[in-house]
Design an enzyme around this catalytic site. Structure first.
Site, PDB file in Angstrom:
ATOM      1  N   HIS A  14       0.830  -1.202   0.000  1.00  0.00           N
ATOM      2  CA  HIS A  14       0.000   0.000   0.000  1.00  0.00           C
ATOM      3  C   HIS A  14       0.870   1.260   0.000  1.00  0.00           C
ATOM      4  CE1 HIS A  14      -0.451   0.840   4.665  1.00  0.00           C
ATOM      5  NE2 HIS A  14       0.795   0.696   4.307  1.00  0.00           N
ATOM      6  N   CYS A  33       5.610   6.175   4.680  1.00  0.00           N
ATOM      7  CA  CYS A  33       4.407   5.411   4.290  1.00  0.00           C
ATOM      8  C   CYS A  33       3.796   5.943   3.005  1.00  0.00           C
ATOM      9  CB  CYS A  33       3.374   5.446   5.416  1.00  0.00           C
ATOM     10  SG  CYS A  33       3.960   4.616   6.877  1.00  0.00           S
ATOM     11  N   HIS A  39       4.912   0.057  -0.342  1.00  0.00           N
ATOM     12  CA  HIS A  39       5.655  -0.802   0.580  1.00  0.00           C
ATOM     13  C   HIS A  39       4.662  -1.831   1.098  1.00  0.00           C
ATOM     14  CE1 HIS A  39       3.753   2.144   3.244  1.00  0.00           C
ATOM     15  NE2 HIS A  39       3.751   1.180   4.149  1.00  0.00           N
ATOM     16  N   HIS A  41       3.128  -4.901   4.034  1.00  0.00           N
ATOM     17  CA  HIS A  41       2.975  -5.332   5.428  1.00  0.00           C
ATOM     18  C   HIS A  41       2.461  -6.761   5.453  1.00  0.00           C
ATOM     19  CE1 HIS A  41       3.487  -1.376   7.249  1.00  0.00           C
ATOM     20  NE2 HIS A  41       2.705  -0.873   6.297  1.00  0.00           N
ATOM     21  N   ASP A  79      -5.340 -10.573  -0.010  1.00  0.00           N
ATOM     22  CA  ASP A  79      -4.008 -11.163   0.159  1.00  0.00           C
ATOM     23  C   ASP A  79      -3.195 -11.059  -1.132  1.00  0.00           C
ATOM     24  OD1 ASP A  79      -1.946 -12.519   1.526  1.00  0.00           O
ATOM     25  OD2 ASP A  79      -2.621 -14.447   0.731  1.00  0.00           O
ATOM     26  N   HIS A  80      -1.955 -10.618  -1.007  1.00  0.00           N
ATOM     27  CA  HIS A  80      -1.029 -10.440  -2.133  1.00  0.00           C
ATOM     28  C   HIS A  80      -1.527  -9.411  -3.152  1.00  0.00           C
ATOM     29  CE1 HIS A  80       0.917 -13.888  -0.342  1.00  0.00           C
ATOM     30  NE2 HIS A  80       1.962 -13.660  -1.117  1.00  0.00           N
ATOM     31  N   GLU A 124      -0.608  -4.148  12.049  1.00  0.00           N
ATOM     32  CA  GLU A 124       0.032  -3.758  10.787  1.00  0.00           C
ATOM     33  C   GLU A 124       1.527  -4.058  10.863  1.00  0.00           C
ATOM     34  OE1 GLU A 124      -0.972  -0.361   7.798  1.00  0.00           O
ATOM     35  OE2 GLU A 124       0.277   0.476   9.389  1.00  0.00           O
TER      36      GLU A 124
HETATM   37 NI    NI Z   1       2.385   0.970   5.582  1.00  0.00          NI
END
Ligand code: NI
Length: 136
Positions: A14, A33, A39, A41, A79-80, A124
């Site tokens: 995200h 961020c 990037h 998580h 997911d992914h 997160e």
């Molecule tokens: Ni983040």
């Protein structure tokens, strides 16, 4: 009141930013961020269901039902994925952990029997955690 929990994990990319803000303002509010190339998580989610224990089964809810619900509504969907680019839910919504919790809660609430209460907790990172009780 009894509570049971099913845990799930999903990985997403995200970027935190607002389209209506300048790059400078996004950078100053969201810092790293807001990195333009995204990037990722490894999210950990706890889905807490509250209610009463069924006398016949001894269950509050069959956790297999919760497992399948999380798969269908959350992990198959997110997911992914790149939340900003791949997911309709975040096309116009900043994908913070708070907003992810709200979106996931709403998706689960729609499919979960109204007899049950619902609370979500999302990690997160190891140290950054949000909890959402929702608005019933
Ligand atoms: Ni983040």
């Amino acid at each position: 009141m009894m509570k049971v929990c099913r845990r799930a994990t999903f990985n997403c990319a995200h970027r935190l930013y607002r389209k209506d803000w300048s790059d400078e303002k996004n950078e100053s509010v969201f810092g790293k961020c807001s990195n333009v190339n995204f990037h990722g998580h490894n999210y950990v989610m706890e889905v807490w269901i509250s209610g009463t224990v069924n006398e016949e089964t001894g269950y509050l809810i069959d956790l297999k039902i919760v497992k399948d619900l999380i798969k269908a509504e959350i992990t198959d969907r997110f997911d992914h994925k790149n939340l900003n680019l791949d997911c309709e839910e975040f096309k116009n919504l900043n994908p913070t952990a708070e907003n992810i919790a709200i979106v996931c809660w709403n998706l689960l609430r729609t499919k979960l029997d109204r007899a049950y209460g619902l609370r979500l907790k999302i990690w997160e990172t190891e140290n950054n955690i949000v909890e959402y009780d929702g608005i019933d």
